[in-house]
Motif scaffolding. Structure first.
Motif, PDB file in Angstrom:
ATOM      1  N   ASP A  97      46.276  10.159  64.462  1.00 11.12           N
ATOM      2  CA  ASP A  97      46.403  10.773  65.781  1.00 11.12           C
ATOM      3  C   ASP A  97      45.077  10.871  66.532  1.00 11.12           C
ATOM      4  N   VAL A  98      44.019  10.286  65.990  1.00 11.24           N
ATOM      5  CA  VAL A  98      42.693  10.360  66.608  1.00 11.24           C
ATOM      6  C   VAL A  98      42.641   9.484  67.860  1.00 11.24           C
ATOM      7  N   THR A  99      42.076  10.021  68.939  1.00 12.11           N
ATOM      8  CA  THR A  99      41.935   9.279  70.196  1.00 12.11           C
ATOM      9  C   THR A  99      40.503   9.281  70.731  1.00 12.11           C
ATOM     10  N   LEU A 100      39.653  10.168  70.216  1.00  9.50           N
ATOM     11  CA  LEU A 100      38.332  10.361  70.811  1.00  9.50           C
ATOM     12  C   LEU A 100      37.237   9.526  70.165  1.00  9.50           C
ATOM     13  N   PHE A 101      37.446   9.073  68.929  1.00 13.77           N
ATOM     14  CA  PHE A 101      36.414   8.349  68.189  1.00 13.77           C
ATOM     15  C   PHE A 101      37.031   7.174  67.432  1.00 13.77           C
ATOM     16  N   ARG A 102      36.151   6.304  66.935  1.00 11.90           N
ATOM     17  CA  ARG A 102      36.587   5.192  66.097  1.00 11.90           C
ATOM     18  C   ARG A 102      35.515   4.945  65.033  1.00 11.90           C
ATOM     19  N   PRO A 103      35.855   4.236  63.954  1.00 15.02           N
ATOM     20  CA  PRO A 103      34.860   3.960  62.911  1.00 15.02           C
ATOM     21  C   PRO A 103      33.604   3.306  63.493  1.00 15.02           C
ATOM     22  N   GLY A 104      32.457   3.770  62.991  1.00 18.84           N
ATOM     23  CA  GLY A 104      31.171   3.274  63.466  1.00 18.84           C
ATOM     24  C   GLY A 104      30.494   4.193  64.454  1.00 18.84           C
ATOM     25  N   ASP A 105      31.249   5.127  65.047  1.00 18.70           N
ATOM     26  CA  ASP A 105      30.654   6.065  66.009  1.00 18.70           C
ATOM     27  C   ASP A 105      29.716   7.038  65.298  1.00 18.70           C
ATOM     28  N   GLU A 106      28.574   7.308  65.917  1.00 22.62           N
ATOM     29  CA  GLU A 106      27.653   8.334  65.417  1.00 22.62           C
ATOM     30  C   GLU A 106      28.027   9.668  66.050  1.00 22.62           C
ATOM     31  N   VAL A 107      28.127  10.709  65.220  1.00 22.00           N
ATOM     32  CA  VAL A 107      28.630  11.995  65.701  1.00 22.00           C
ATOM     33  C   VAL A 107      27.772  13.147  65.179  1.00 22.00           C
ATOM     34  N   TYR A 108      27.931  14.303  65.834  1.00 22.00           N
ATOM     35  CA  TYR A 108      27.324  15.547  65.333  1.00 22.00           C
ATOM     36  C   TYR A 108      28.305  16.674  65.580  1.00 22.00           C
ATOM     37  N   TYR A 109      28.294  17.681  64.696  1.00 19.39           N
ATOM     38  CA  TYR A 109      29.291  18.749  64.790  1.00 19.39           C
ATOM     39  C   TYR A 109      28.931  19.882  63.830  1.00 19.39           C
ATOM     40  N   ALA A 110      29.632  21.021  64.002  1.00 20.42           N
ATOM     41  CA  ALA A 110      29.446  22.168  63.109  1.00 20.42           C
ATOM     42  C   ALA A 110      30.593  22.322  62.121  1.00 20.42           C
ATOM     43  N   GLY A 111      31.784  21.869  62.474  1.00 19.38           N
ATOM     44  CA  GLY A 111      32.912  21.967  61.550  1.00 19.38           C
ATOM     45  C   GLY A 111      33.632  23.303  61.633  1.00 19.38           C
ATOM     46  N   SER A 112      34.446  23.554  60.614  1.00 17.03           N
ATOM     47  CA  SER A 112      35.271  24.766  60.570  1.00 17.03           C
ATOM     48  C   SER A 112      34.993  25.543  59.300  1.00 17.03           C
ATOM     49  N   ILE A 113      34.863  26.855  59.454  1.00 16.72           N
ATOM     50  CA  ILE A 113      34.619  27.713  58.298  1.00 16.72           C
ATOM     51  C   ILE A 113      35.864  27.833  57.420  1.00 16.72           C
ATOM     52  N   SER A 114      37.018  27.398  57.933  1.00 18.38           N
ATOM     53  CA  SER A 114      38.270  27.461  57.180  1.00 18.38           C
ATOM     54  C   SER A 114      38.439  26.275  56.233  1.00 18.38           C
ATOM     55  N   ARG A 115      37.505  25.315  56.289  1.00 18.40           N
ATOM     56  CA  ARG A 115      37.606  24.107  55.483  1.00 18.40           C
ATOM     57  C   ARG A 115      36.318  23.920  54.688  1.00 18.40           C
ATOM     58  N   PRO A 116      36.315  23.025  53.689  1.00 17.56           N
ATOM     59  CA  PRO A 116      35.069  22.758  52.962  1.00 17.56           C
ATOM     60  C   PRO A 116      33.962  22.329  53.916  1.00 17.56           C
ATOM     61  N   GLY A 117      32.741  22.722  53.565  1.00 19.96           N
ATOM     62  CA  GLY A 117      31.594  22.414  54.413  1.00 19.96           C
ATOM     63  C   GLY A 117      31.103  20.989  54.250  1.00 19.96           C
ATOM     64  N   CYS A 118      29.985  20.697  54.900  1.00 17.11           N
ATOM     65  CA  CYS A 118      29.501  19.320  55.023  1.00 17.11           C
ATOM     66  C   CYS A 118      28.391  18.963  54.034  1.00 17.11           C
ATOM     67  N   ASN A 119      28.129  19.803  53.031  1.00 17.56           N
ATOM     68  CA  ASN A 119      27.097  19.469  52.051  1.00 17.56           C
ATOM     69  C   ASN A 119      27.667  18.485  51.025  1.00 17.56           C
ATOM     70  N   SER A 120      27.993  17.293  51.509  1.00 15.07           N
ATOM     71  CA  SER A 120      28.635  16.280  50.686  1.00 15.07           C
ATOM     72  C   SER A 120      28.343  14.900  51.259  1.00 15.07           C
ATOM     73  N   GLU A 121      28.701  13.867  50.504  1.00 15.12           N
ATOM     74  CA  GLU A 121      28.462  12.502  50.984  1.00 15.12           C
ATOM     75  C   GLU A 121      29.372  12.156  52.164  1.00 15.12           C
ATOM     76  N   TYR A 122      30.635  12.568  52.066  1.00 14.79           N
ATOM     77  CA  TYR A 122      31.612  12.328  53.118  1.00 14.79           C
ATOM     78  C   TYR A 122      32.310  13.644  53.453  1.00 14.79           C
ATOM     79  N   HIS A 123      32.820  13.748  54.681  1.00 17.10           N
ATOM     80  CA  HIS A 123      33.369  15.017  55.131  1.00 17.10           C
ATOM     81  C   HIS A 123      34.506  14.767  56.115  1.00 17.10           C
TER      82      HIS A 123
END
Length: 340
Positions: free
Chosen positions: A77-103
């Motif tokens: 259902d993604v419409t805003l991005f596609r593979p290869g895009d460089e992104v930045y974000y803070a994420g959600s405290i309701s989900r696992p955080g970003c201290n990982s290889e993939y997120h």
């Protein structure tokens, strides 16, 4: 893929504070992006969430809510991005955080990485950018119109940290007179370098400090420190029909009646609210991050990264938490790359 998490609360100087954990490779669903993490930044919320772990967990809790990376896969259902895009974000405290290889992260709270910044420089921005933007323009209701804001002032209490560093820049962009507070010389210099018009010492009485710079009061206050400690001073300083916003939880109930005679508005800001409750305006975080990316590229906003701690390893992450917990940070602490 690997991640760094906590199984129990330990002081940062103890072995095992963070442990490496193998995570399942879950494909993105719905509006989720899968992001290859290139850099992360550490915030006070990371330290608070680590300290909140009670007992011993069978599965490590992955922290981290500031990231920059590359989209590697997208949900149907993604419409805003596609593979290869460089992104930045803070994420959600309701989900696992970003201290990982993939997120995995919902695209509605993700922005395009500002061009011209390294992933480390970009990772310093999202959480504090969202907090500062929402505080100023959604909670305090400051118009994004420099002409309208001419002669209007804001006091930012505790301005040398991550949120304050962004709030100074955004408030100046909006045309306000910015009065920052800090206590150490290095912190005061940092605030002035970012564009603050005045920098007061918040260890002294703020009414007297304002008098020292010939200000009788301010129209807005953004409190990024102990709201109970500054509550009465803020009530004294705020102009009639002004507005106050706070981001740090109160330790004791606040007496709102001290604001009544001035008809002062008060609001809380918690940047995870929209993602936690999937509010109708959740995509506004995507939009504001893109807008700030434009401001970065135009040279109006600059990264607040001030320290780099090497790659994302258990030892380096513990040192980053120790640095943030010291209360001596100016700007943001960044780790780039996983492992090594």
């Amino acid at each position: 893929m690997k991640g760094l998490g906590v199984t129990r609360f330990l002081p940062v100087d103890q072995a095992g504070c963070f442990v490496e954990h193998v995570l399942g490779a879950e494909p993105p669903k719905g509006r989720d992006l899968q992001v290859h993490i290139k850099a992360v930044s550490v915030n006070p919320i990371d330290c608070k969430m680590r300290a909140s772990v009670a007992g011993e967990l069978s599965v490590p809790k992955i922290l981290g809510w500031d990231a920059s990376g590359v989209v590697t896969a997208v949900g149907p259902d993604v419409t805003l991005f596609r593979p290869g895009d460089e992104v930045y974000y803070a994420g959600s405290i309701s989900r696992p955080g970003c201290n990982s290889e993939y997120h995995l992260v919902d695209e509605r709270i993700v922005g395009r990485k500002p061009g011209g910044l390294s992933h480390g420089e970009a990772a310093a921005l999202p959480l504090t950018t969202i907090t500062a933007w929402e505080s100023l323009f959604e909670r305090l209701l400051i118009p994004l119109d420099p002409q309208h804001n001419a002669g209007t002032s804001i006091l930012i209490i505790g301005a040398a940290g991550g949120v304050g560093s962004m709030a100074i820049q955004l408030a100046k962009y909006a045309g306000l007179t910015v009065v920052a507070t800090a206590s150490r010389d290095v912190s005061k210099r940092w605030c002035l370098q970012l564009g603050a018009d005045f920098c007061l010492d918040h260890q002294r009485h703020l009414v007297a400090e304002l008098d020292r710079v010939d200000l009788a009061g301010v129209n807005y206050i953004l409190c990024l420190n102990d709201v109970n400690y500054y509550w009465q001073a803020m009530a004294d300083i705020i102009q009639p029909q002004g507005r106050i916003c706070a981001v740090v939880s109160a330790k004791e109930p606040l007496d709102l009646t001290v604001l009544k005679n001035k008809s002062v508005g008060f609001a809380w800001e918690f940047m995870f609210t929209k993602a936690m409750y999937e509010t109708d305006d959740m995509v506004s975080q995507h939009e504001l991050l893109n807008r700030v990316a434009d401001l970065v590229e135009r040279g109006i906003i600059k990264t607040t990264m001030t320290e780099q701690g090497g790659p994302l390893t258990a030892a380096n992450l513990a040192r980053a938490h120790q640095r943030v917990e010291s209360g001596q940070m100016v700007g943001k602490y960044v780790l780039s790359g996983f492992g090594a």
